[in-house]
Design a protein around this motif. Structure first.
Motif, PDB file in Angstrom:
ATOM      1  N   UNK A 110       8.703   5.282   8.661  1.00 45.59           N
ATOM      2  CA  UNK A 110       8.989   3.965   8.081  1.00 45.59           C
ATOM      3  C   UNK A 110      10.386   4.042   7.476  1.00 45.59           C
ATOM      4  N   UNK A 111      11.385   3.432   8.114  1.00 44.81           N
ATOM      5  CA  UNK A 111      12.769   3.561   7.647  1.00 44.81           C
ATOM      6  C   UNK A 111      12.947   2.961   6.251  1.00 44.81           C
ATOM      7  N   UNK A 112      13.980   3.424   5.530  1.00 42.80           N
ATOM      8  CA  UNK A 112      14.225   2.925   4.162  1.00 42.80           C
ATOM      9  C   UNK A 112      14.929   1.570   4.162  1.00 42.80           C
ATOM     10  N   UNK A 113      14.270   0.578   4.749  1.00 38.06           N
ATOM     11  CA  UNK A 113      14.795  -0.785   4.792  1.00 38.06           C
ATOM     12  C   UNK A 113      14.293  -1.524   3.548  1.00 38.06           C
ATOM     13  N   UNK A 114      15.158  -2.203   2.828  1.00 42.03           N
ATOM     14  CA  UNK A 114      14.710  -2.906   1.620  1.00 42.03           C
ATOM     15  C   UNK A 114      13.509  -3.813   1.884  1.00 42.03           C
ATOM     16  N   UNK A 115      12.446  -3.603   1.123  1.00 44.49           N
ATOM     17  CA  UNK A 115      11.251  -4.431   1.206  1.00 44.49           C
ATOM     18  C   UNK A 115      10.266  -4.038   2.281  1.00 44.49           C
ATOM     19  N   UNK A 116      10.635  -3.117   3.181  1.00 46.49           N
ATOM     20  CA  UNK A 116       9.749  -2.820   4.310  1.00 46.49           C
ATOM     21  C   UNK A 116       8.487  -2.095   3.863  1.00 46.49           C
ATOM     22  N   UNK A 117       8.633  -0.999   3.155  1.00 44.85           N
ATOM     23  CA  UNK A 117       7.449  -0.247   2.752  1.00 44.85           C
ATOM     24  C   UNK A 117       6.561  -1.076   1.825  1.00 44.85           C
ATOM     25  N   UNK A 118       7.193  -1.891   0.958  1.00 42.87           N
ATOM     26  CA  UNK A 118       6.432  -2.717   0.038  1.00 42.87           C
ATOM     27  C   UNK A 118       5.610  -3.787   0.774  1.00 42.87           C
ATOM     28  N   UNK A 119       6.060  -4.169   1.974  1.00 45.61           N
ATOM     29  CA  UNK A 119       5.355  -5.182   2.765  1.00 45.61           C
ATOM     30  C   UNK A 119       4.114  -4.626   3.469  1.00 45.61           C
TER      31      UNK A 119
END
Length: 499
Positions: free
Chosen positions: A160-169
């Motif tokens: 899961x790349x460190x894209x803003x908001x991705x993991x939180x979604x």
């Protein structure tokens, strides 16, 4: 998942395998068969691993009905029977669940114990030379010893790349997509590789509105360029939206829930990339794999942890799959964990070699034999079960040239064959071979089209056997079959069209 294993009375085996995926099963078998040697598989989830329950088997179960329906729609005499009917999605998912045994690994455990391999449940970590600590579900810790070898087969996990908001979604990963129990109306797929393209195929086939956001210039960028082009063209023709050279900047999902695997994880999701954005019901991350090497005790064995960190977490091995930098010929790493080829069939190939090496060393036999030495990293067959299929083995023309080889690529349109015209109407496909101009042997082959996976093993045999084109000329393909592509490629090579 029945807990039918931790009562095994011994704490010492000849061979201890950490990870119960197919390579782990195979290495335990090959290291002990025909002998009185003992082996144990330690597995924290399901014996059978990612392939059996979350990857190869469920994904192909989802893809096969789509392929059958597409062929039927392009075959007069059958076409009128299926008409514009869509898939029975509920039936497809029921069959998928049956194929993965509803995530019950009893049959896999029964196979292992049936051939004399024990199974222990729990999370295993190295704890020194030939020593493994296993933490069970109840928190108890058991120390296990290996007389001969410890084999690491812990595989990889979804990145899961460190894209803003991705993991939180709480995005879907491949496990959710293959084991979905709730079908989203709209989905965005981040990635353009094998997992992304296969998932796009079955999701669109089940009526999902699919948007692919790939960062590379092509889909399936590691293949010959025409492969990604043909897949992208067909995806777009079937109503999918494909964005290439697109980098995701942010993901936003105001409402997130605690839904389980394969269920929609909240409200609408907005994915932003460049000047564009898309709002969907779910987002699937298919952006590569991360080696599962962080919590397996590598730091207890010399400099292995540091070496793995220098290789993005992959554990480096020699041609016998012994872990590099470890003395005593006791520690091995097979399958995805060593990063050589992240494919089940290649992991099982490695396991056969590794198991034979362990057996040979136990019996004082030479390990420098064709049976016990890896042939190299270049001959890796792979089928991507998209629409159309992509089957490839060996080097692409670009990779061969980058390696300094003198090569020539030869292509041919598969739709020109009598065999493909009989197979179905509207056949679209292409084939290419890469030829070493110094030896006239094949270095690589790629086939794109419906059901081209059946062509791949012949190419693999030719490359492994270093068969020359002059020898292949006398391997006559049957008419009218798709295998006639071999004759057409050879004719094109020996009699190239005049410019």
């Amino acid at each position: 998942m029945p807990d039918n294993s931790n009562s095994t009375p011994t704490d010492t085996w000849d061979v201890v395998v950490i990870g119960g995926a197919p390579p782990g099963e195979n290495v335990a078998q090959y290291a002990t068969q025909g002998s009185d040697r003992t082996a144990v598989i330690i597995e924290k989830e399901l014996v059978g691993g990612e392939c059996s329950f979350w990857a190869c088997m469920p994904s192909k179960a989802l893809l096969r009905p789509i392929s059958v329906l597409d062929n039927a729609r392009n075959l007069p005499g059958v076409q009128s029977l299926v008409g514009d009917h869509s898939l029975d999605n509920a039936a497809v998912l029921r069959r998928r669940d049956e194929i993965v045994h509803h995530h019950d690994d009893t049959s896999q455990v029964d196979w292992a114990t049936g051939v004399g391999i024990d199974v222990v449940r729990g999370h295993a970590r190295l704890a020194g030379e030939r020593t493994v600590e296993v933490t069970a579900a109840d928190g108890s810790v058991r120390t296990i010893h290996a007389r001969l070898a410890v084999v690491l087969d812990t595989g990889t996990t979804a990145t899961v790349p460190p894209i803003p908001g991705l993991r939180e979604a709480r995005p879907w990963i491949s496990r959710d997509a293959t084991n979905m129990h709730e079908i989203p109306r709209r989905i965005a797929i981040i990635g353009g590789g094998v997992v992304a393209c296969e998932a796009a195929t079955w999701l669109a086939g089940m009526g999902v509105q699919v948007t692919i956001i790939g960062s590379a210039p092509k889909l399936l960028a590691r293949n010959e360029e025409f492969a990604g082009d043909l897949v992208a063209d067909n995806f777009r023709a079937k109503g999918m939206t494909v964005h290439l050279n697109a980098r995701v900047d942010a993901v936003s999902r105001p409402q997130v829930n605690d839904a389980g695997e394969g269920l929609i994880h909240g409200g609408e999701v907005t994915v932003t990339f460049g000047d564009s954005s898309v709002t969907v019901d779910e987002v699937l991350v298919a952006a590569g794999r991360t080696p599962a090497s962080r919590d397996i005790g590598l730091e207890t064995i010399g400099s292995v942890a540091e070496a793995a960190a220098a290789h993005r977490g992959f554990v480096t091995v020699d041609k016998h799959f012994g872990v590099e930098g470890v003395d005593g010929d006791w520690l091995y790493a097979i399958g995805d964990l060593n990063g050589k080829a992240l494919l089940t069939h290649m992991g099982k190939y490695q396991a056969r070699i590794c198991g034979a090496v362990i057996a040979a060393r136990a019996e004082g036999r030479d390990v420098q034999t064709p049976w016990t030495t890896d042939s190299g990293d270049d001959v890796v067959p792979q089928v991507t079960f998209t629409d159309p299929e992509v089957a490839s083995v060996g080097l692409t023309e670009a990779a061969a040239r980058a390696a300094g080889l003198t090569v020539r690529g030869v292509e041919y349109d598969l739709s020109w064959l009598a065999g493909t015209s009989l197979q179905r109407d509207n056949y679209v496909g292409r084939a290419k071979i890469v030829v070493d101009e110094d030896t006239h042997a094949l270095l690589g082959a790629t086939f794109v089209g419906p059901d081209v996976s059946d062509l791949l093993h012949a190419a693999t045999v030719a490359i492994v056997g270093k068969v020359t084109l002059e020898q292949l000329w006398h391997a006559v393909p049957s008419y009218p079959t798709v295998s006639e592509i071999w004759l057409r490629l050879l004719e094109t090579y020996f009699n190239p069209p005049s410019s």
